[in-house]
Design a protein around this motif. Structure first.
Motif, PDB file in Angstrom:
ATOM      1  N   GLY A  39       0.848  -1.188   0.000  1.00  0.00           N
ATOM      2  CA  GLY A  39       0.000   0.000   0.000  1.00  0.00           C
ATOM      3  C   GLY A  39       0.879   1.231   0.000  1.00  0.00           C
ATOM      4  O   GLY A  39       1.806   1.338   0.807  1.00  0.00           O
ATOM      5  N   VAL A  40       0.609   2.140  -0.922  1.00  0.00           N
ATOM      6  CA  VAL A  40       1.412   3.350  -1.022  1.00  0.00           C
ATOM      7  C   VAL A  40       0.593   4.558  -0.582  1.00  0.00           C
ATOM      8  O   VAL A  40      -0.560   4.723  -0.954  1.00  0.00           O
ATOM      9  N   LYS A  41       1.214   5.380   0.266  1.00  0.00           N
ATOM     10  CA  LYS A  41       0.648   6.685   0.605  1.00  0.00           C
ATOM     11  C   LYS A  41       1.496   7.732  -0.094  1.00  0.00           C
ATOM     12  O   LYS A  41       2.722   7.693   0.001  1.00  0.00           O
ATOM     13  N   GLY A  42       0.853   8.632  -0.810  1.00  0.00           N
ATOM     14  CA  GLY A  42       1.606   9.677  -1.512  1.00  0.00           C
ATOM     15  C   GLY A  42       1.979   9.259  -2.917  1.00  0.00           C
ATOM     16  O   GLY A  42       1.257   8.513  -3.566  1.00  0.00           O
ATOM     17  N   ASN A  43       3.182   9.691  -3.306  1.00  0.00           N
ATOM     18  CA  ASN A  43       3.533   9.624  -4.727  1.00  0.00           C
ATOM     19  C   ASN A  43       4.573   8.599  -5.129  1.00  0.00           C
ATOM     20  O   ASN A  43       5.252   8.770  -6.126  1.00  0.00           O
ATOM     21  N   ILE A  44       4.722   7.560  -4.356  1.00  0.00           N
ATOM     22  CA  ILE A  44       5.779   6.598  -4.667  1.00  0.00           C
ATOM     23  C   ILE A  44       5.316   5.643  -5.773  1.00  0.00           C
ATOM     24  O   ILE A  44       4.198   5.140  -5.738  1.00  0.00           O
ATOM     25  N   ASP A  45       6.212   5.431  -6.744  1.00  0.00           N
ATOM     26  CA  ASP A  45       5.940   4.434  -7.785  1.00  0.00           C
ATOM     27  C   ASP A  45       6.668   3.155  -7.395  1.00  0.00           C
ATOM     28  O   ASP A  45       7.897   3.072  -7.500  1.00  0.00           O
ATOM     29  N   PHE A  46       5.896   2.169  -6.954  1.00  0.00           N
ATOM     30  CA  PHE A  46       6.516   0.937  -6.447  1.00  0.00           C
ATOM     31  C   PHE A  46       7.136   0.082  -7.559  1.00  0.00           C
ATOM     32  O   PHE A  46       7.895  -0.843  -7.269  1.00  0.00           O
ATOM     33  N   THR A  47       6.847   0.401  -8.807  1.00  0.00           N
ATOM     34  CA  THR A  47       7.449  -0.378  -9.893  1.00  0.00           C
ATOM     35  C   THR A  47       8.883   0.079 -10.182  1.00  0.00           C
ATOM     36  O   THR A  47       9.596  -0.539 -10.960  1.00  0.00           O
ATOM     37  N   LYS A  48       9.285   1.207  -9.532  1.00  0.00           N
ATOM     38  CA  LYS A  48      10.634   1.734  -9.740  1.00  0.00           C
ATOM     39  C   LYS A  48      11.410   1.706  -8.426  1.00  0.00           C
ATOM     40  O   LYS A  48      10.884   2.089  -7.388  1.00  0.00           O
ATOM     41  N   ILE A  49      12.662   1.279  -8.497  1.00  0.00           N
ATOM     42  CA  ILE A  49      13.482   1.282  -7.286  1.00  0.00           C
ATOM     43  C   ILE A  49      14.803   2.010  -7.535  1.00  0.00           C
ATOM     44  O   ILE A  49      15.180   2.253  -8.677  1.00  0.00           O
ATOM     45  N   ASP A  50      15.482   2.333  -6.420  1.00  0.00           N
ATOM     46  CA  ASP A  50      16.776   3.011  -6.503  1.00  0.00           C
ATOM     47  C   ASP A  50      17.886   1.952  -6.554  1.00  0.00           C
ATOM     48  O   ASP A  50      18.277   1.388  -5.536  1.00  0.00           O
ATOM     49  N   LEU A  51      18.377   1.698  -7.767  1.00  0.00           N
ATOM     50  CA  LEU A  51      19.380   0.640  -7.950  1.00  0.00           C
ATOM     51  C   LEU A  51      20.704   0.967  -7.254  1.00  0.00           C
ATOM     52  O   LEU A  51      21.430   0.087  -6.830  1.00  0.00           O
TER      53      LEU A  51
END
Ligand code: AG3
Length: 272
Positions: A230-242
């Motif tokens: 569950g995301v609150k706000g603007n996070i795109d869970f399909t993208k991560i910080d490699l």
């Protein structure tokens, strides 16, 4: 000798056992530890497999790292459940984390894990870690702290863990998250707990700004196993910080193939 966990419809997951090392009845559940023939020690709560020593990372890595790498700056993390310390261990691998609070309802699980498993690998002693024995629902209701990531490492949605899959819990958790925040929960066997998964998904959908589903093959469970985010706000869970994934020393979850998490059986996609 063998240990079998029976799932619905007569589906079983079994391990050949060398010996039973420990058994007790805590205030909340039956706790058992076995030495398996091929997977090291096995932790069983109320007849359900929680982990095998050789392969537990296949659960703890996907539970922790996708969420921590998708969040832009996870500093304060709450773990609900996770008494064995595996989740805490993975959370503390992240240098951005300043504080990780673990709220486990059953002290006996923590004590038994320390004595027989040691999979926290020192995490319980980390100065950033705080272990609270208590009810996770009560904790989120009463805490004054704002959190970046909440990780629910619970048992199945029956007994004490049931409330952790409710809309009321998700709403309370949403309110203690910072403006950008993530909650991730284990959500059962894709094939065998589909209804529980759908119920949790529905409850999360009515609370969070965005809900993601993924699954992972977990050693010791009736895999694939599902996870809900569950995301609150603007996070795109399909993208991560490699960049932040470098040095995490992972075995199962592959940050460079993050997108492979999201494949699912067609009937699940149709139902979600
Ligand atoms: N948490 C339990 C996941 C659910 C397992 N369910 C089952 N086998 N029916 C895992 C605890 C490890 N930190």
């Amino acid at each position: 000798m063998h240990f079998i966990e029976w799932y619905p419809r007569g589906y079983g997951v079994a391990f050949k056992i060398k010996e039973k090392l420990f058994e007790t009845q805590s205030k909340y559940q039956r706790i058992e530890i076995y030495e398996t023939e091929g997977f090291g020690k096995l932790l069983v709560l109320e007849g359900t497999v929680q982990l095998v020593e050789q392969g537990e990372e296949s659960y703890h890595e996907p539970l922790v790292h996708p969420a921590l790498l998708a969040h832009p700056n996870p500093r304060r993390v709450l773990i609900i459940g996770g008494g064995d310390g595996g989740t805490l261990r993975e959370v503390l691998k992240h240098k951005t984390v300043e504080k990780a609070v673990m709220v486990e309802i059953d002290e006996m699980v923590v004590e038994t894990s320390k004595i027989y498993l040691g999979i926290d690998r020192g995490a319980f002693e980390d100065p950033r870690a705080e272990v609270i024995i208590g009810d996770g629902m009560e904790y989120v209701k009463n805490t004054k702290e704002k959190l970046d990531v909440i990780i629910v490492d619970s048992t199945d949605p029956v007994g004490p863990a049931k409330q952790l899959f409710s809309e009321e819990f998700y709403r309370t958790a949403y309110n203690v998250l910072n403006d950008d925040g993530i909650l991730i929960t284990q959500a059962g066997s894709v094939y065998l707990f589909t209804n529980e998964l759908l119920d949790a998904h529905k409850a999360m959908n009515s609370v969070f700004d965005k809900v993601y589903y993924f699954s992972f093959p977990v050693i010791g469970y009736a895999s694939p196993w599902s996870f809900l985010v569950g995301v609150k706000g603007n996070i795109d869970f399909t993208k991560i910080d490699l960049k932040r994934a470098e040095g995490l020393e992972l075995i199962y979850y592959d940050p460079e193939r993050h997108e492979t998490l999201f494949q699912m059986p067609k009937y699940v996609r149709d139902l979600l």
